[in-house]
Design a protein around this motif. Sequence first.
Motif, PDB file in Angstrom:
ATOM      1  N   MET A   1      13.086  22.028   2.764  1.00 12.36           N
ATOM      2  CA  MET A   1      12.418  22.780   3.809  1.00 12.36           C
ATOM      3  C   MET A   1      11.327  23.649   3.182  1.00 12.36           C
ATOM      4  O   MET A   1      11.551  24.298   2.175  1.00 12.36           O
ATOM      5  CB  MET A   1      13.430  23.662   4.544  1.00 12.36           C
ATOM      6  N   ILE A   2      10.156  23.642   3.779  1.00 15.81           N
ATOM      7  CA  ILE A   2       9.027  24.417   3.262  1.00 15.81           C
ATOM      8  C   ILE A   2       9.023  25.786   3.936  1.00 15.81           C
ATOM      9  O   ILE A   2       9.097  25.877   5.167  1.00 15.81           O
ATOM     10  CB  ILE A   2       7.692  23.689   3.514  1.00 15.81           C
ATOM     11  N   ARG A   3       8.925  26.820   3.142  1.00 17.78           N
ATOM     12  CA  ARG A   3       8.922  28.193   3.648  1.00 17.78           C
ATOM     13  C   ARG A   3       7.717  28.442   4.544  1.00 17.78           C
ATOM     14  O   ARG A   3       6.628  27.937   4.290  1.00 17.78           O
ATOM     15  CB  ARG A   3       8.902  29.149   2.449  1.00 17.78           C
ATOM     16  N   ARG A   4       7.917  29.217   5.606  1.00 19.25           N
ATOM     17  CA  ARG A   4       6.840  29.551   6.535  1.00 19.25           C
ATOM     18  C   ARG A   4       6.455  31.012   6.364  1.00 19.25           C
ATOM     19  O   ARG A   4       7.305  31.878   6.212  1.00 19.25           O
ATOM     20  CB  ARG A   4       7.276  29.306   7.988  1.00 19.25           C
ATOM     21  N   PHE A   5       5.147  31.268   6.409  1.00 12.74           N
ATOM     22  CA  PHE A   5       4.605  32.618   6.376  1.00 12.74           C
ATOM     23  C   PHE A   5       3.697  32.798   7.579  1.00 12.74           C
ATOM     24  O   PHE A   5       3.168  31.832   8.118  1.00 12.74           O
ATOM     25  CB  PHE A   5       3.779  32.849   5.096  1.00 12.74           C
ATOM     26  N   GLY A   6       3.464  34.049   7.933  1.00 18.18           N
ATOM     27  CA  GLY A   6       2.464  34.341   8.954  1.00 18.18           C
ATOM     28  C   GLY A   6       3.003  34.414  10.356  1.00 18.18           C
ATOM     29  O   GLY A   6       4.172  34.699  10.584  1.00 18.18           O
ATOM     30  N   GLU A   7       2.094  34.130  11.295  1.00 19.59           N
ATOM     31  CA  GLU A   7       2.374  34.265  12.717  1.00 19.59           C
ATOM     32  C   GLU A   7       3.526  33.373  13.160  1.00 19.59           C
ATOM     33  O   GLU A   7       3.747  32.308  12.601  1.00 19.59           O
ATOM     34  CB  GLU A   7       1.136  33.865  13.536  1.00 19.59           C
ATOM     35  N   ALA A   8       4.215  33.823  14.205  1.00 25.05           N
ATOM     36  CA  ALA A   8       5.264  33.009  14.804  1.00 25.05           C
ATOM     37  C   ALA A   8       4.617  31.820  15.519  1.00 25.05           C
ATOM     38  O   ALA A   8       3.468  31.895  15.966  1.00 25.05           O
ATOM     39  CB  ALA A   8       6.063  33.849  15.798  1.00 25.05           C
ATOM     40  N   VAL A   9       5.370  30.741  15.614  1.00 30.32           N
ATOM     41  CA  VAL A   9       4.900  29.559  16.329  1.00 30.32           C
ATOM     42  C   VAL A   9       4.821  29.909  17.811  1.00 30.32           C
ATOM     43  O   VAL A   9       5.732  30.505  18.368  1.00 30.32           O
ATOM     44  CB  VAL A   9       5.865  28.372  16.107  1.00 30.32           C
ATOM     45  N   ARG A  10       3.709  29.530  18.425  1.00 31.24           N
ATOM     46  CA  ARG A  10       3.526  29.775  19.855  1.00 31.24           C
ATOM     47  C   ARG A  10       3.942  28.533  20.629  1.00 31.24           C
ATOM     48  O   ARG A  10       3.391  27.444  20.414  1.00 31.24           O
ATOM     49  CB  ARG A  10       2.071  30.118  20.149  1.00 31.24           C
ATOM     50  N   ALA A  11       4.897  28.708  21.536  1.00 36.54           N
ATOM     51  CA  ALA A  11       5.421  27.587  22.313  1.00 36.54           C
ATOM     52  C   ALA A  11       4.365  26.971  23.235  1.00 36.54           C
ATOM     53  O   ALA A  11       4.460  25.800  23.590  1.00 36.54           O
ATOM     54  CB  ALA A  11       6.623  28.044  23.130  1.00 36.54           C
ATOM     55  N   ASP A  12       3.340  27.755  23.579  1.00 35.58           N
ATOM     56  CA  ASP A  12       2.319  27.255  24.506  1.00 35.58           C
ATOM     57  C   ASP A  12       1.184  26.500  23.807  1.00 35.58           C
ATOM     58  O   ASP A  12       0.227  26.102  24.460  1.00 35.58           O
ATOM     59  CB  ASP A  12       1.733  28.416  25.321  1.00 35.58           C
ATOM     60  N   GLN A  13       1.302  26.300  22.492  1.00 34.86           N
ATOM     61  CA  GLN A  13       0.239  25.621  21.740  1.00 34.86           C
ATOM     62  C   GLN A  13       0.741  24.338  21.107  1.00 34.86           C
ATOM     63  O   GLN A  13       1.890  24.256  20.675  1.00 34.86           O
ATOM     64  CB  GLN A  13      -0.323  26.533  20.641  1.00 34.86           C
ATOM     65  N   LYS A  14      -0.150  23.371  21.019  1.00 34.81           N
ATOM     66  CA  LYS A  14       0.129  22.149  20.256  1.00 34.81           C
ATOM     67  C   LYS A  14      -0.620  22.282  18.937  1.00 34.81           C
ATOM     68  O   LYS A  14      -1.820  22.550  18.930  1.00 34.81           O
ATOM     69  CB  LYS A  14      -0.366  20.921  21.025  1.00 34.81           C
ATOM     70  N   TYR A  15       0.092  22.154  17.843  1.00 40.17           N
ATOM     71  CA  TYR A  15      -0.483  22.317  16.513  1.00 40.17           C
ATOM     72  C   TYR A  15      -0.733  20.956  15.883  1.00 40.17           C
ATOM     73  O   TYR A  15       0.076  20.040  16.025  1.00 40.17           O
ATOM     74  CB  TYR A  15       0.462  23.119  15.615  1.00 40.17           C
ATOM     75  N   ARG A  16      -1.846  20.845  15.168  1.00 41.58           N
ATOM     76  CA  ARG A  16      -2.146  19.633  14.404  1.00 41.58           C
ATOM     77  C   ARG A  16      -2.000  19.950  12.921  1.00 41.58           C
ATOM     78  O   ARG A  16      -2.423  21.005  12.456  1.00 41.58           O
ATOM     79  CB  ARG A  16      -3.566  19.165  14.719  1.00 41.58           C
ATOM     80  N   ILE A  17      -1.426  19.014  12.174  1.00 39.37           N
ATOM     81  CA  ILE A  17      -1.212  19.205  10.732  1.00 39.37           C
ATOM     82  C   ILE A  17      -2.557  19.287  10.024  1.00 39.37           C
ATOM     83  O   ILE A  17      -3.459  18.485  10.275  1.00 39.37           O
ATOM     84  CB  ILE A  17      -0.388  18.036  10.136  1.00 39.37           C
ATOM     85  N   ARG A  18      -2.680  20.254   9.117  1.00 41.10           N
ATOM     86  CA  ARG A  18      -3.869  20.394   8.266  1.00 41.10           C
ATOM     87  C   ARG A  18      -3.375  20.649   6.848  1.00 41.10           C
ATOM     88  O   ARG A  18      -2.787  21.694   6.565  1.00 41.10           O
ATOM     89  CB  ARG A  18      -4.740  21.551   8.757  1.00 41.10           C
ATOM     90  N   HIS A  19      -3.566  19.661   5.955  1.00 41.04           N
ATOM     91  CA  HIS A  19      -3.163  19.810   4.557  1.00 41.04           C
ATOM     92  C   HIS A  19      -4.229  20.605   3.807  1.00 41.04           C
ATOM     93  O   HIS A  19      -5.428  20.355   3.976  1.00 41.04           O
ATOM     94  CB  HIS A  19      -2.987  18.434   3.900  1.00 41.04           C
ATOM     95  N   GLY A  20      -3.774  21.546   2.987  1.00 43.18           N
ATOM     96  CA  GLY A  20      -4.692  22.334   2.184  1.00 43.18           C
ATOM     97  C   GLY A  20      -4.156  22.527   0.775  1.00 43.18           C
ATOM     98  O   GLY A  20      -2.944  22.426   0.538  1.00 43.18           O
TER      99      GLY A  20
END
Length: 149
Positions: free
Chosen positions: A1-20
Motif C-alpha cells: 500500500m502506498i502512503r497518502r499525503f495531502g488533501e482528503a479524497v473528495r467523493a464528488d470528484q473523479k480522479y485520473r492517475i498521473r505518474h510523477g
Amino acid sequence: MIRRFGEAVRADQKYRIRHGVYAVLALGGDVLITHQAEPEPEFQLPGGGVDPGESPLRALHREVYEETGWSMAAPRRLGAFRRFTYMPEYDKWAEKLCTIYLARPVRRLGPPLEPGHQALWVPARDAVRILDNEGDRHFLARAIGRAQG
C-alpha cells in the motif's frame, strides 16, 4: 500500500492517475529545490509528470533539467506516495502517484527552461520546513536522516 499525503479524497470528484517522478539532490548540507510561481507559488522538489511512452528515469532527468537547469546522476528510488489534488494547469483532478529518488547533482547546464521556475540551493533542514508538499517534506527528511546517520 502506498502512503497518502495531502488533501482528503473528495467523493464528488473523479480522479485520473498521473505518474510523477521527483528528486532529492543534495550537495554538502544543501538541497536543490524549485520555486514554481504559478498556478500557486510553492517550493517543491524538482520533478514532474511522466509523459506517455517515457520511462520514469528518462522523465526524471528531463524534469530536473527543465526545472533547475542541472544534470544529475545515479538516481536511487527512495519510495513513493500518492496525493489527490486538483491540477489547474491541466484543469483536472488527479491521483498523483509520486516516486521520489535520491540523486547526485552533476553540473549546472544553464537556467531553468520551464517558465516560472527558479532553482534554489537551500540548507536541507530549511528545505524540509518550506517545501509545500507534505510528501516531499517526508521523503526529504528521510533522505537527510540517512545521510547523517
